[in-house]
Design a protein around this motif. Structure first.
Motif, PDB file in Angstrom:
ATOM      1  N   LEU A   1     -39.316  59.976  38.396  1.00 24.90           N
ATOM      2  CA  LEU A   1     -38.180  59.048  38.334  1.00 24.90           C
ATOM      3  C   LEU A   1     -37.653  58.944  36.917  1.00 24.90           C
ATOM      4  CD1 LEU A   1     -39.411  56.259  40.738  1.00 24.90           C
ATOM      5  CD2 LEU A   1     -37.630  57.957  41.135  1.00 24.90           C
ATOM      6  N   ASP A   2     -38.568  58.893  35.964  1.00 26.49           N
ATOM      7  CA  ASP A   2     -38.133  58.853  34.567  1.00 26.49           C
ATOM      8  C   ASP A   2     -37.323  60.089  34.237  1.00 26.49           C
ATOM      9  OD1 ASP A   2     -41.161  57.325  33.198  1.00 26.49           O
ATOM     10  OD2 ASP A   2     -39.333  56.474  34.073  1.00 26.49           O
ATOM     11  N   LEU A   3     -37.793  61.224  34.721  1.00 28.27           N
ATOM     12  CA  LEU A   3     -37.087  62.479  34.464  1.00 28.27           C
ATOM     13  C   LEU A   3     -35.667  62.421  35.010  1.00 28.27           C
ATOM     14  CD1 LEU A   3     -37.142  65.354  33.416  1.00 28.27           C
ATOM     15  CD2 LEU A   3     -38.186  66.065  35.572  1.00 28.27           C
ATOM     16  N   LEU A   4     -35.544  61.918  36.227  1.00 25.39           N
ATOM     17  CA  LEU A   4     -34.219  61.831  36.834  1.00 25.39           C
ATOM     18  C   LEU A   4     -33.311  60.924  36.008  1.00 25.39           C
ATOM     19  CD1 LEU A   4     -35.023  61.645  40.657  1.00 25.39           C
ATOM     20  CD2 LEU A   4     -33.849  63.476  39.453  1.00 25.39           C
ATOM     21  N   ALA A   5     -33.878  59.823  35.558  1.00 22.72           N
ATOM     22  CA  ALA A   5     -33.070  58.902  34.753  1.00 22.72           C
ATOM     23  C   ALA A   5     -32.641  59.585  33.461  1.00 22.72           C
ATOM     24  CB  ALA A   5     -33.882  57.653  34.467  1.00 22.72           C
ATOM     25  N   GLU A   6     -33.565  60.300  32.875  1.00 23.25           N
ATOM     26  CA  GLU A   6     -33.273  60.998  31.622  1.00 23.25           C
ATOM     27  C   GLU A   6     -32.136  61.996  31.801  1.00 23.25           C
ATOM     28  OE1 GLU A   6     -36.871  62.720  29.987  1.00 23.25           O
ATOM     29  OE2 GLU A   6     -35.636  64.333  29.125  1.00 23.25           O
ATOM     30  N   ILE A   7     -32.205  62.740  32.903  1.00 23.40           N
ATOM     31  CA  ILE A   7     -31.173  63.748  33.153  1.00 23.40           C
ATOM     32  C   ILE A   7     -29.825  63.095  33.366  1.00 23.40           C
ATOM     33  CG2 ILE A   7     -30.403  65.426  34.857  1.00 23.40           C
ATOM     34  CD1 ILE A   7     -33.358  66.193  35.122  1.00 23.40           C
ATOM     35  N   ARG A   8     -29.831  62.002  34.086  1.00 19.09           N
ATOM     36  CA  ARG A   8     -28.575  61.273  34.271  1.00 19.09           C
ATOM     37  C   ARG A   8     -27.977  60.883  32.947  1.00 19.09           C
ATOM     38  NH1 ARG A   8     -28.605  56.019  36.631  1.00 19.09           N
ATOM     39  NH2 ARG A   8     -26.407  55.998  36.099  1.00 19.09           N
ATOM     40  N   ALA A   9     -28.847  60.373  32.084  1.00 20.74           N
ATOM     41  CA  ALA A   9     -28.355  59.930  30.778  1.00 20.74           C
ATOM     42  C   ALA A   9     -27.808  61.121  29.986  1.00 20.74           C
ATOM     43  CB  ALA A   9     -29.487  59.250  30.022  1.00 20.74           C
ATOM     44  N   ASP A  10     -28.502  62.251  30.040  1.00 29.22           N
ATOM     45  CA  ASP A  10     -28.085  63.417  29.267  1.00 29.22           C
ATOM     46  C   ASP A  10     -26.796  64.039  29.781  1.00 29.22           C
ATOM     47  OD1 ASP A  10     -31.378  64.845  28.527  1.00 29.22           O
ATOM     48  OD2 ASP A  10     -30.185  63.244  27.592  1.00 29.22           O
ATOM     49  N   THR A  11     -26.734  64.231  31.082  1.00 28.43           N
ATOM     50  CA  THR A  11     -25.626  65.032  31.617  1.00 28.43           C
ATOM     51  C   THR A  11     -24.502  64.208  32.218  1.00 28.43           C
ATOM     52  OG1 THR A  11     -26.578  65.163  33.818  1.00 28.43           O
ATOM     53  CG2 THR A  11     -27.252  66.849  32.240  1.00 28.43           C
ATOM     54  N   GLY A  12     -24.732  62.942  32.438  1.00 27.80           N
ATOM     55  CA  GLY A  12     -23.691  62.139  33.063  1.00 27.80           C
ATOM     56  C   GLY A  12     -23.491  62.481  34.522  1.00 27.80           C
ATOM     57  N   ALA A  13     -24.458  63.139  35.139  1.00 30.05           N
ATOM     58  CA  ALA A  13     -24.322  63.484  36.554  1.00 30.05           C
ATOM     59  C   ALA A  13     -24.513  62.251  37.415  1.00 30.05           C
ATOM     60  CB  ALA A  13     -25.376  64.536  36.928  1.00 30.05           C
ATOM     61  N   GLY A  14     -23.871  62.270  38.563  1.00 32.26           N
ATOM     62  CA  GLY A  14     -24.094  61.198  39.520  1.00 32.26           C
ATOM     63  C   GLY A  14     -25.383  61.471  40.276  1.00 32.26           C
TER      64      GLY A  14
ATOM     65  N   ASP B   1     -38.689  53.754  50.036  1.00 33.48           N
ATOM     66  CA  ASP B   1     -39.507  52.941  49.143  1.00 33.48           C
ATOM     67  C   ASP B   1     -38.614  52.130  48.202  1.00 33.48           C
ATOM     68  OD1 ASP B   1     -41.322  51.915  47.370  1.00 33.48           O
ATOM     69  OD2 ASP B   1     -42.417  53.804  47.111  1.00 33.48           O
ATOM     70  N   LEU B   2     -38.524  50.832  48.467  1.00 33.15           N
ATOM     71  CA  LEU B   2     -37.655  49.969  47.665  1.00 33.15           C
ATOM     72  C   LEU B   2     -38.076  49.915  46.212  1.00 33.15           C
ATOM     73  CD1 LEU B   2     -36.952  47.129  50.128  1.00 33.15           C
ATOM     74  CD2 LEU B   2     -35.260  48.327  48.779  1.00 33.15           C
ATOM     75  N   ALA B   3     -39.374  50.003  45.999  1.00 31.20           N
ATOM     76  CA  ALA B   3     -39.852  49.945  44.618  1.00 31.20           C
ATOM     77  C   ALA B   3     -39.235  51.068  43.801  1.00 31.20           C
ATOM     78  CB  ALA B   3     -41.372  50.039  44.604  1.00 31.20           C
ATOM     79  N   VAL B   4     -39.174  52.248  44.398  1.00 27.51           N
ATOM     80  CA  VAL B   4     -38.588  53.410  43.716  1.00 27.51           C
ATOM     81  C   VAL B   4     -37.135  53.143  43.358  1.00 27.51           C
ATOM     82  CG1 VAL B   4     -37.744  55.732  44.220  1.00 27.51           C
ATOM     83  CG2 VAL B   4     -40.139  55.164  44.642  1.00 27.51           C
ATOM     84  N   VAL B   5     -36.424  52.615  44.319  1.00 29.15           N
ATOM     85  CA  VAL B   5     -34.994  52.421  44.149  1.00 29.15           C
ATOM     86  C   VAL B   5     -34.676  51.403  43.063  1.00 29.15           C
ATOM     87  CG1 VAL B   5     -33.137  51.210  45.344  1.00 29.15           C
ATOM     88  CG2 VAL B   5     -34.136  53.243  46.330  1.00 29.15           C
ATOM     89  N   SER B   6     -35.514  50.394  42.958  1.00 28.78           N
ATOM     90  CA  SER B   6     -35.214  49.313  42.013  1.00 28.78           C
ATOM     91  C   SER B   6     -35.175  49.842  40.596  1.00 28.78           C
ATOM     92  CB  SER B   6     -36.261  48.208  42.134  1.00 28.78           C
ATOM     93  OG  SER B   6     -37.524  48.720  41.735  1.00 28.78           O
ATOM     94  N   GLU B   7     -35.944  50.899  40.305  1.00 32.98           N
ATOM     95  CA  GLU B   7     -36.006  51.423  38.942  1.00 32.98           C
ATOM     96  C   GLU B   7     -34.729  52.121  38.537  1.00 32.98           C
ATOM     97  OE1 GLU B   7     -40.293  50.946  38.292  1.00 32.98           O
ATOM     98  OE2 GLU B   7     -39.255  52.550  37.217  1.00 32.98           O
ATOM     99  N   VAL B   8     -34.247  52.959  39.439  1.00 30.00           N
ATOM    100  CA  VAL B   8     -33.300  53.995  39.013  1.00 30.00           C
ATOM    101  C   VAL B   8     -31.838  53.701  39.333  1.00 30.00           C
ATOM    102  CG1 VAL B   8     -32.895  56.470  39.113  1.00 30.00           C
ATOM    103  CG2 VAL B   8     -35.187  55.588  39.460  1.00 30.00           C
ATOM    104  N   THR B   9     -31.582  52.917  40.362  1.00 30.43           N
ATOM    105  CA  THR B   9     -30.205  52.893  40.858  1.00 30.43           C
ATOM    106  C   THR B   9     -29.404  51.665  40.453  1.00 30.43           C
ATOM    107  OG1 THR B   9     -30.982  51.866  42.885  1.00 30.43           O
ATOM    108  CG2 THR B   9     -30.793  54.258  42.866  1.00 30.43           C
ATOM    109  N   ASP B  10     -28.032  51.835  40.442  1.00 27.83           N
ATOM    110  CA  ASP B  10     -27.176  50.675  40.174  1.00 27.83           C
ATOM    111  C   ASP B  10     -26.694  50.054  41.457  1.00 27.83           C
ATOM    112  OD1 ASP B  10     -25.217  53.156  38.747  1.00 27.83           O
ATOM    113  OD2 ASP B  10     -26.895  52.264  37.677  1.00 27.83           O
ATOM    114  N   HIS B  11     -26.622  50.885  42.492  1.00 26.28           N
ATOM    115  CA  HIS B  11     -25.954  50.459  43.718  1.00 26.28           C
ATOM    116  C   HIS B  11     -26.837  50.859  44.891  1.00 26.28           C
ATOM    117  CE1 HIS B  11     -22.035  49.151  45.339  1.00 26.28           C
ATOM    118  NE2 HIS B  11     -22.368  49.850  46.394  1.00 26.28           N
ATOM    119  N   ILE B  12     -26.948  49.979  45.893  1.00 25.34           N
ATOM    120  CA  ILE B  12     -27.854  50.291  46.996  1.00 25.34           C
ATOM    121  C   ILE B  12     -27.143  50.200  48.336  1.00 25.34           C
ATOM    122  CG2 ILE B  12     -29.896  49.532  48.263  1.00 25.34           C
ATOM    123  CD1 ILE B  12     -31.144  48.687  45.720  1.00 25.34           C
TER     124      ILE B  12
END
Lengths: 326, 332, 278
Positions: free
Chosen positions: C195-208, C215-226
């Motif tokens: 999950l950290d990796l995915l967040a990092e990539i988002r930050a680097d590349t600006g990809a959606g 798993d709600l716990a997973v989602v709470s970390e990474v997403t803005d919109h549910i």
């Protein structure tokens, strides 16, 4: 003869992974398949029903042989010299090998035996030997497969080596050699023994594979935890889940054995004349083909259709059970 | 890797040894006294005794078996004196009825059986894989069902019935092919081809049916694999998805199974050769059974078992070469 | 309406069945902003995976898709297959749940990473593609990438394999990454890394990013919109913060309640009751 080792393996294998197509043991420990649903689906499958009908007819023919022969008028061992033309070397009189109201399927050239009677009694021989061999092979295959798969270790090693050995054997040559060296008594019994001797490893191998994967499942662990003995686990938990595999393999084994018996008889080491056998009739028909093709075509057709019916039936059943278990 | 090969080799030798032993025992128990047969007419008890001594038939079982085994590796000599017969290694036995070493008899007929095997193999591989691919691609449609019907039929017809039917139809009734007759390729290639055509077809039909079903099942299963989905999700062309991600995993097991089947067939297709009168190893086996030429039966049995066992091992080795999971092992 | 990256309206996926079509996705509406992260949450069978396959045009045979999926202004549902292929793997990439079965065991990891690159970019040499693959692997923190690029999937651990899958998508620099249950098959500790990796990539590349999970716990970390799904229906959607603190629908509340928290009292397990009695 009809089946090389690969074929039975292909049609029934599940454990190897590279050879798909068999019914996979169902995921939980619940009753293996919903028999009612399967039965209904089976009855709705016209092809499966047609095959079953033909098979039942042949079985009835075999069982009722003495009665049928009384109706048709000639026994399988009776010579009827009036039906053949001695001046032409024994060619049957009348069209299509002597077919008519008297001899429904015609007569054999040379000795004038009634072909209908011989087909009917030949059915007896075929079915008797094939079914006996199937029963024996299934019993041996399931027992050895279960034991080797469940207990593993040295037991498995020994059984597997034996299976490997038997499967490496050129069974056909051996069967012919052994049978030709043995005296003629109890030939049918010996045929069943010899065929089964080489036949059981193919089923055992598959049963073993499936047992090995089944014994890792949770419901077996649960049974062990609640104190079940090995034999209880084997019979109550594992065996029912093998039911669909066993049914499919059995249905596919029968045509193989029918073919094997017929082949051995064709080569002259099977059922001892004058007992009729379809394979032996086919062999005898060869020199007469040009003038009396019926003598070849009739037993040939009966044999082919019987094997075909069992094979197609087995295929349908495998598909039905495969879907049910999924 | 070496361990694996050594392991398999050992297992192979054990199996072959047991086959030898088993065959020897059965024939020892079952066969009538060969000395009597060799002696022929006008035999005297003394002559029989003499022959028996020459052949070592008066030795206990294990000695005879031991002699046979050593003969396999080092050759052996039958009898003594000026009439002694030499049987060079690997000595599979000596046929007194034909006055030839069994190994030589097999070697003479091997090319014929091999021709039958190779021709049939080419036919059944092509037909089987093509049929299987077509069925898989057209799954559930008419082509699939039609081919399924063909394969079931092909599997069900006993090969002697098919052989005879073909022969009756093509030779006797229609006259499209002449009666089979032994002819060398160099003398008359057309006739040579015509001779082998029917045996090729007969053998190929049954096997093609099996291979069609096998290919079909493999391809269908592979197409459902997750990695095929991944390949499509990457936007790869259908051709690339097909070739790299579907065909390769689906067809590789077939090639390995083929090795085993082919090896088995090299040992001679007994029934087919007999029906068509082809002078190969299979027919030799059948004839020797009729004539009760025991050494030949033993020799052919051993050869067939050997080929199957070797074929098995080659297949296992091929698997290690082809499947990276087996070859390389985990190092994560 | 701002210029969303992905604009889904009335998306419906149905399968033909005996008593009329069986709809597994029922008229979904949602948007994904550029550079945004959307979580699609639901139990198994809620239709969330089908949604992602529907966006990609990778539905199984027999499925019928209706509705609109607009990506960067282009209507994907109207594209012919050939054109859609050029989007897949290149502009929209997908990561699947089980990295072991999602990678072809017969080919090296490098080959599988390079495939997409060489397919979508013309005039690329093997050497160039290989370097791209190695760079992608390094980007996802696989050590010794130059050597491991020639390894086979089974030679990697579960977490590493998932990184390989991510590297496959990265090599193409997609604008949208769809991750379908990317962490479900992994250990909990490894999950966090991915999950950290995915967040990092988002930050680097600006990809959606669209993250699909149960798993709600997973989602709470990474997403803005549910987006919350159930039986193919969109039950509720909104900013992640709001969904967690102030869920409107009873079903959403039930899902949240089911997530164990460290300060929960030890009590009876609450069972889930639904109106239909499923």
């Amino acid at each position: 003869m009809s089946f090389t080792p690969t074929e039975l393996e292909v049609e029934g294998a599940a454990g190897g992974g590279t050879v798909p197509g068999a019914p996979v043991p169902p995921p939980a420990g619940r009753p293996a398949t919903e028999w009612r649903r399967v039965t209904r689906a089976f009855l709705g499958d016209r092809v499966a029903v047609a095959c079953s009908v033909y098979i039942v007819l042949i079985i009835l023919m075999a069982v009722a042989a003495p009665l049928l022969v009384k109706i048709s008028g000639y026994g399988p061992l009776e010579f009827d010299q009036d039906a053949v033309d001695p001046n032409l070397g024994g060619i049957p009189l009348g069209p299509a090998g002597g077919m008519g109201a008297d001899h429904w399927f015609g007569v054999e050239p040379g000795n004038g035996r009634d072909i209908f009677a011989r087909i009917v009694y030949g059915a007896r021989v075929s079915m008797l030997i094939a079914i006996s061999a199937t029963l024996l092979t299934t019993f041996l295959g399931v027992v050895f497969g279960l034991v080797a798969g469940y207990f593993g270790g040295r037991v498995d090693m020994v059984v597997s080596r034996v299976m490997e050995f038997l499967m490496a054997f050129p069974a056909l040559i051996f069967m012919i050699a052994v049978l030709s060296a043995l005296p003629a008594e109890n030939r049918q019994f010996l045929l069943v023994l010899v065929i089964s001797f080489f036949g059981w490893p193919y089923l055992a191998r598959i049963v073993r594979g499936q047992t090995m994967s089944l014994k890792e499942r949770e419901f077996v662990e649960a049974a062990k935890a609640s104190g079940a003995t090995s034999s209880q686990i084997i019979f109550k938990e594992i065996l029912p889940n093998l039911a669909s595999t066993i049914i499919v393999m059995t249905t596919l084994a029968v045509p193989g054995y029918v073919g094997t018996e017929a082949g051995l008889s064709f080569l002259g080491v099977g059922v001892v004349p004058p007992t009729p056998s379809w394979g032996q009739m086919i062999a005898s028909s060869v020199p007469w083909y040009a003038v009396d093709p019926a003598y070849f075509l009739i037993p040939g057709a009966f044999l082919f259709l019987l094997v075909l019916s069992f094979t197609v039936l087995g295929d349908r059943i495998r598909r039905l059970l495969g879907e049910g278990a999924a | 890797m070496i361990r694996f090969v050594a392991d398999r080799l050992l297992g192979m030798l054990v199996v072959l040894f047991l086959v030898c032993l088993f065959t020897f025992v059965i024939f020892f128990v079952l066969s009538p006294d060969p000395a009597v047969q060799i002696c022929g007419k006008n035999c005297t008890p003394e002559a029989i005794d003499q022959i028996r001594a020459n052949l070592g038939l008066d030795q206990p079982f294990w000695t005879q078996f031991g002699t046979f085994l050593t003969g396999l590796f080092a050759g052996r000599t039958y009898g003594t004196g000026p009439n002694a017969i030499d049987c060079a290694a690997p000595c599979l036995g000596y046929s007194f009825q034909s006055s030839q070493a069994v190994t030589d008899m097999i070697a003479q007929r091997l090319p014929v059986s091999a021709t039958v095997a190779v021709g049939a193999a080419v036919l059944w591989l092509l037909a089987g894989v093509a049929g299987g691919l077509l069925s898989a691609v057209r799954e559930g449609r008419f082509a699939d069902r039609f081919i399924a019907g063909l394969t079931l039929t092909g599997m069900s017809i006993p090969n002697y019935v098919l052989a005879l039917s073909l022969q009756f139809l093509l030779v006797v009734t229609l006259g499209w092919l002449p009666f089979p007759q032994a002819v060398a390729f160099t003398d008359d290639p057309v006739r040579w081809f015509q001779n082998f055509l029917m045996p090729w077809i007969v053998l190929a039909v049954g096997m093609a049916a099996v291979y069609t079903r096998l290919t079909r099942a493999n391809v269908i299963e592979t197409l459902q694999e997750n990695y095929v989905r991944t390949a499509r999700a990457k936007g790869l062309s259908p051709g690339l998805v097909w070739r790299r991600h579907a065909l390769r995993p689906a067809l590789t097991p077939i090639v390995t199974i083929f090795g085993m089947d082919f090896a088995g067939l090299l040992g001679g297709a007994l029934i087919t050769e007999t029906v068509f009168g082809i002078n190969g190893i299979g027919k030799m086996a059948a004839d020797s059974i009729t004539k009760n030429d025991q050494p030949v039966i033993m020799g052919v049995t051993l050869l067939a078992a050997f080929l199957v066992v070797v074929g098995n091992m080659v297949v296992d080795l091929l698997y290690t070469a082809i499947d990276p999971r087996v070859r390389v092992g985990s190092s994560a | 309406m701002t210029d969303a990256l992905l604009h889904v309206r009335g998306l419906t996926v149905g399968f033909p069945a005996a008593h009329g079509p069986n709809e597994v996705v029922k008229s979904l509406d949602f948007d994904l902003e550029r550079g945004g992260a959307l979580g699609i949450v639901g139990e198994s069978g809620s239709g969330k995976s089908m949604t992602s396959l529907a966006i990609m045009g990778l539905l199984p045979k027999g499925a019928k898709r209706t509705g609109s999926v607009t990506f960067d202004g282009t209507e994907l549902t109207a594209l012919p297959e050939r054109a859609m292929r050029s989007y897949r793997g290149d502009r929209i990439a997908m990561i699947f749940q089980d990295p072991l079965s999602s990678l072809n065991p017969y080919y090296t990891v490098g080959t599988q990473i390079m495939e997409a690159y060489r397919s979508h970019r013309t005039g690329v040499t093997r050497r160039q593609a290989r370097n791209v693959a190695i760079a992608a692997m390094e980007r996802v923190h696989i050590s010794d990438a130059a050597k491991r690029v020639d390894h086979y999937p089974h030679q990697f651990s579960g977490g590493m394999r998932q990184r390989v899958m991510i590297a496959m998508t990265l090599s193409m620099e997609p604008e949208l990454i769809i991750a379908d249950e990317p962490t479900t098959a992994l250990d909990v500790t490894v999950q966090a890394q991915i999950l950290d990796l995915l967040a990092e990539i988002r930050a680097d590349t600006g990809a959606g990013l669209i993250l699909i999970t149960h798993d709600l716990a997973v989602v709470s970390e990474v997403t803005d919109h549910i987006v919350v799904m159930r039986d193919g229906d969109l039950v509720e959607q909104g900013p992640a913060e709001r969904i967690f603190t102030d869920p409107q629908e009873p079903y959403t509340r039930m899902l949240l309640d089911a997530v164990p928290r460290i300060d929960d009292e030890i009590g009876l397990l609450r069972t889930m009751h639904t109106e239909e009695g499923r």
